[in-house]
Design a protein around this motif. Structure first.
Motif, PDB file in Angstrom:
ATOM      1  N   ALA A   1       3.321  -5.964   4.202  1.00 34.74           N
ATOM      2  CA  ALA A   1       2.594  -4.716   2.759  1.00 34.74           C
ATOM      3  C   ALA A   1       3.060  -3.145   2.988  1.00 34.74           C
ATOM      4  O   ALA A   1       2.299  -2.387   4.159  1.00 34.74           O
ATOM      5  CB  ALA A   1       1.542  -5.358   2.433  1.00 34.74           C
ATOM      6  N   GLY A   2       2.989  -2.481   2.289  1.00 32.04           N
ATOM      7  CA  GLY A   2       3.051  -1.169   2.295  1.00 32.04           C
ATOM      8  C   GLY A   2       3.873  -0.367   1.057  1.00 32.04           C
ATOM      9  O   GLY A   2       4.081  -0.879   0.418  1.00 32.04           O
ATOM     10  N   LYS A   3       3.342   1.051   0.854  1.00 29.72           N
ATOM     11  CA  LYS A   3       4.350   2.031   0.042  1.00 29.72           C
ATOM     12  C   LYS A   3       5.309   3.211   0.927  1.00 29.72           C
ATOM     13  O   LYS A   3       5.295   2.824   2.423  1.00 29.72           O
ATOM     14  CB  LYS A   3       3.776   2.317  -0.421  1.00 29.72           C
ATOM     15  CG  LYS A   3       2.380   1.708  -1.815  1.00 29.72           C
ATOM     16  CD  LYS A   3       0.570   2.106  -1.654  1.00 29.72           C
ATOM     17  CE  LYS A   3       0.342   1.317  -2.481  1.00 29.72           C
ATOM     18  NZ  LYS A   3      -0.907   2.284  -3.024  1.00 29.72           N
TER      19      LYS A   3
ATOM     20  N   SER B   1      -6.368   0.158   3.882  1.00 30.75           N
ATOM     21  CA  SER B   1      -7.261  -0.787   2.626  1.00 30.75           C
ATOM     22  C   SER B   1      -7.631  -1.902   2.964  1.00 30.75           C
ATOM     23  O   SER B   1      -8.123  -2.665   2.306  1.00 30.75           O
ATOM     24  CB  SER B   1      -5.438  -1.214   2.179  1.00 30.75           C
ATOM     25  OG  SER B   1      -4.627  -0.111   1.838  1.00 30.75           O
TER      26      SER B   1
ATOM     27  N   ALA C   1      -4.749   3.994  -0.318  1.00 33.10           N
ATOM     28  CA  ALA C   1      -4.967   3.031   0.252  1.00 33.10           C
ATOM     29  C   ALA C   1      -5.588   2.323  -1.297  1.00 33.10           C
ATOM     30  O   ALA C   1      -5.648   2.972  -1.884  1.00 33.10           O
ATOM     31  CB  ALA C   1      -6.108   3.203   1.336  1.00 33.10           C
ATOM     32  N   THR C   2      -5.194   1.029  -1.855  1.00 34.85           N
ATOM     33  CA  THR C   2      -5.463  -0.209  -1.918  1.00 34.85           C
ATOM     34  C   THR C   2      -6.607  -0.993  -1.897  1.00 34.85           C
ATOM     35  O   THR C   2      -5.930  -2.009  -0.988  1.00 34.85           O
ATOM     36  CB  THR C   2      -4.646  -0.421  -3.447  1.00 34.85           C
ATOM     37  OG1 THR C   2      -3.362  -1.129  -2.239  1.00 34.85           O
ATOM     38  CG2 THR C   2      -3.886   1.035  -4.215  1.00 34.85           C
TER      39      THR C   2
ATOM     40  N   ASN D   1      -6.062  -3.766  -3.565  1.00 27.65           N
ATOM     41  CA  ASN D   1      -5.267  -5.336  -3.525  1.00 27.65           C
ATOM     42  C   ASN D   1      -4.015  -4.944  -2.825  1.00 27.65           C
ATOM     43  O   ASN D   1      -3.129  -5.797  -3.315  1.00 27.65           O
ATOM     44  CB  ASN D   1      -5.173  -5.763  -5.627  1.00 27.65           C
ATOM     45  CG  ASN D   1      -4.448  -4.015  -5.548  1.00 27.65           C
ATOM     46  OD1 ASN D   1      -3.872  -2.900  -5.271  1.00 27.65           O
ATOM     47  ND2 ASN D   1      -4.059  -4.651  -6.847  1.00 27.65           N
ATOM     48  N   LEU D   2      -3.873  -3.953  -1.874  1.00 22.83           N
ATOM     49  CA  LEU D   2      -2.537  -3.940  -1.263  1.00 22.83           C
ATOM     50  C   LEU D   2      -2.049  -5.242  -0.742  1.00 22.83           C
ATOM     51  O   LEU D   2      -1.270  -5.841  -0.222  1.00 22.83           O
ATOM     52  CB  LEU D   2      -2.504  -3.002  -0.449  1.00 22.83           C
ATOM     53  CG  LEU D   2      -1.739  -2.813   0.779  1.00 22.83           C
ATOM     54  CD1 LEU D   2      -0.153  -2.269  -0.172  1.00 22.83           C
ATOM     55  CD2 LEU D   2      -2.104  -1.838   2.169  1.00 22.83           C
ATOM     56  N   TYR D   3      -2.959  -6.353  -0.290  1.00 20.10           N
ATOM     57  CA  TYR D   3      -2.717  -7.154   0.264  1.00 20.10           C
ATOM     58  C   TYR D   3      -2.536  -8.228  -0.016  1.00 20.10           C
ATOM     59  O   TYR D   3      -2.133 -10.006  -0.050  1.00 20.10           O
ATOM     60  CB  TYR D   3      -3.857  -8.133   2.181  1.00 20.10           C
ATOM     61  CG  TYR D   3      -3.300  -6.616   2.635  1.00 20.10           C
ATOM     62  CD1 TYR D   3      -2.127  -6.415   3.189  1.00 20.10           C
ATOM     63  CD2 TYR D   3      -4.651  -5.702   2.613  1.00 20.10           C
ATOM     64  CE1 TYR D   3      -2.165  -4.562   4.638  1.00 20.10           C
ATOM     65  CE2 TYR D   3      -4.383  -4.707   3.724  1.00 20.10           C
ATOM     66  CZ  TYR D   3      -3.336  -4.140   4.698  1.00 20.10           C
ATOM     67  OH  TYR D   3      -3.246  -3.040   4.943  1.00 20.10           O
TER      68      TYR D   3
ATOM     69  N   LEU E   1      -3.045   4.413   4.876  1.00 16.49           N
ATOM     70  CA  LEU E   1      -3.063   3.125   4.262  1.00 16.49           C
ATOM     71  C   LEU E   1      -3.507   1.755   4.613  1.00 16.49           C
ATOM     72  O   LEU E   1      -3.936   1.311   4.026  1.00 16.49           O
ATOM     73  CB  LEU E   1      -1.270   3.349   3.821  1.00 16.49           C
ATOM     74  CG  LEU E   1      -0.741   2.223   2.952  1.00 16.49           C
ATOM     75  CD1 LEU E   1      -0.937   2.214   1.940  1.00 16.49           C
ATOM     76  CD2 LEU E   1       1.290   2.639   2.562  1.00 16.49           C
ATOM     77  N   ILE E   2      -2.595   1.523   5.680  1.00 15.62           N
ATOM     78  CA  ILE E   2      -3.039  -0.154   5.736  1.00 15.62           C
ATOM     79  C   ILE E   2      -4.502  -0.283   6.617  1.00 15.62           C
ATOM     80  O   ILE E   2      -4.800  -1.220   6.125  1.00 15.62           O
ATOM     81  CB  ILE E   2      -1.750  -0.082   7.063  1.00 15.62           C
ATOM     82  CG1 ILE E   2      -0.079  -0.270   7.200  1.00 15.62           C
ATOM     83  CG2 ILE E   2      -2.021  -1.718   8.074  1.00 15.62           C
ATOM     84  CD1 ILE E   2       0.360  -0.964   5.501  1.00 15.62           C
TER      85      ILE E   2
END
Length: 326
Positions: free
Chosen positions: A162-164, A55, A172-173, A175-177, A51-52
């Motif tokens: 940031a995270g889910k 992204s 991952a996205t 715009n996560l940050y 994820l991190i």
């Protein structure tokens, strides 16, 4: 440990946390040379494309912040998905194969693995290369990482908050940050140009970047991140115990509403990642669990004694504190 450069003392936090001092932004500018630069790397290697890391890779590729983005991981399926999602350009399962020509390495693996990684491929990095991370524990890990850096290679600790609850590159996205806080944790050993590059990287990702002492980071994150995860895990395990007591006659979760989902969302987080975070931040986490236990004991006592005022006061205090949460 106290880091002297650019630190402000006394600070109220040093009273409750001896040895911890916050890194003050305004005075820090006297010690950090500000570089006017367009951030760009020749080759970024991301160790752990989840994820991190995934992204961040998406942002590096979208914005042209690196000529190449290489992913390193254990699972071919995840790495192939990362390529498909345009989080990386290509991948290697052997990190040593990825290091030649790399000028930035991002460690996005469980924190327990840092030392073994750095010992394995650190010596292959060229002079001027930067190693950074995204871990939720900093104090002892920053010390460890700095001690393992080859001459001319620079470590800069970073923690994007940031995270889910979901993990893996599939979550991952790009715009996560955006509008997230990213903490960088410089020490007197931190190379200032490397620090500015990592700052610029996370600012380019949309984050607000602040500097903080690595050990103070662990105390603060122990309170606002690690303790809530402990509470969520404990609550779900308590409910699971209660569910087993019903012997299948009733499914408790069929009667739950949004409150339970909101309260326990983070209980779905990565077991490996949080195991390592708790153990590396053990002293802070244990003290905070003890504080939580005291509050639970107090509420239990008020309820047992049918103390209406005591119960109400606890709830009012919690409500007022929650309103200050932005």
């Amino acid at each position: 440990m106290k880091y002297e450069s650019g630190l402000v003392s006394p600070n109220p936090l040093t009273v409750c946390c001896p040895g911890l001092e916050i890194f003050d932004e305004t005075r820090a500018t006297r010690y950090e040379k500000r570089f006017s630069m367009m951030i760009h790397f020749k080759k970024v290697t991301i160790i752990g494309v989840g994820l991190i890391g995934g992204s961040l890779g998406m942002i590096l590729k979208r914005d042209g912040l690196a000529d190449q983005v290489i992913g390193v991981g254990r699972t071919i399926e995840n790495l192939e998905l990362a390529v498909k999602l345009e989080a990386i350009d290509r991948y290697e399962q052997d990190p040593e194969q990825a290091m030649p020509g790399t000028d930035l390495v991002i460690l996005a693996t469980p924190v327990e693995s840092y030392a073994s990684h750095l010992k394995r491929w650190g010596p292959l990095l060229e002079e001027g290369a930067i190693v950074s991370d995204v871990g939720s524990v900093k104090g002892p890990l920053v010390e460890q990482a700095e001690s393992l850096m080859p001459s001319g290679v620079h470590f800069v600790g970073a923690h994007p908050i940031a995270g889910k609850e979901k993990s893996g590159v599939g979550a991952a996205t790009i715009n996560l940050y955006q509008q997230a806080l990213c903490l960088v944790t410089p020490t007197p050993q931190t190379n200032q140009e490397a620090l500015e590059k990592i700052r610029a990287l996370w600012e380019s990702a949309g984050s607000t970047v602040r500097s903080i002492d690595p050990f103070l980071h662990d105390w603060i994150l122990g309170a606002v991140s690690h303790l809530p995860h402990i509470a969520a895990f404990a609550l779900m395990n308590t409910l699971d115990d209660l569910q087993q007591q019903t012997k299948g006659d009733v499914d408790l979760f069929n009667f739950s509403g949004g409150g339970l989902r909101d309260t326990t969302r983070i209980a779905a987080s990565s077991p490996e990642m949080w195991r390592d975070i708790f153990l590396w931040n053990r002293d802070n986490v244990v003290k905070m669990i003890e504080s939580l236990e005291e509050h639970l004991k107090r509420m239990k006592s008020y309820i047992q004694q049918h103390d209406e005022a005591g119960v109400k006061d606890e709830i009012v205090r919690a409500r007022e504190a929650r309103r200050r949460l932005k």
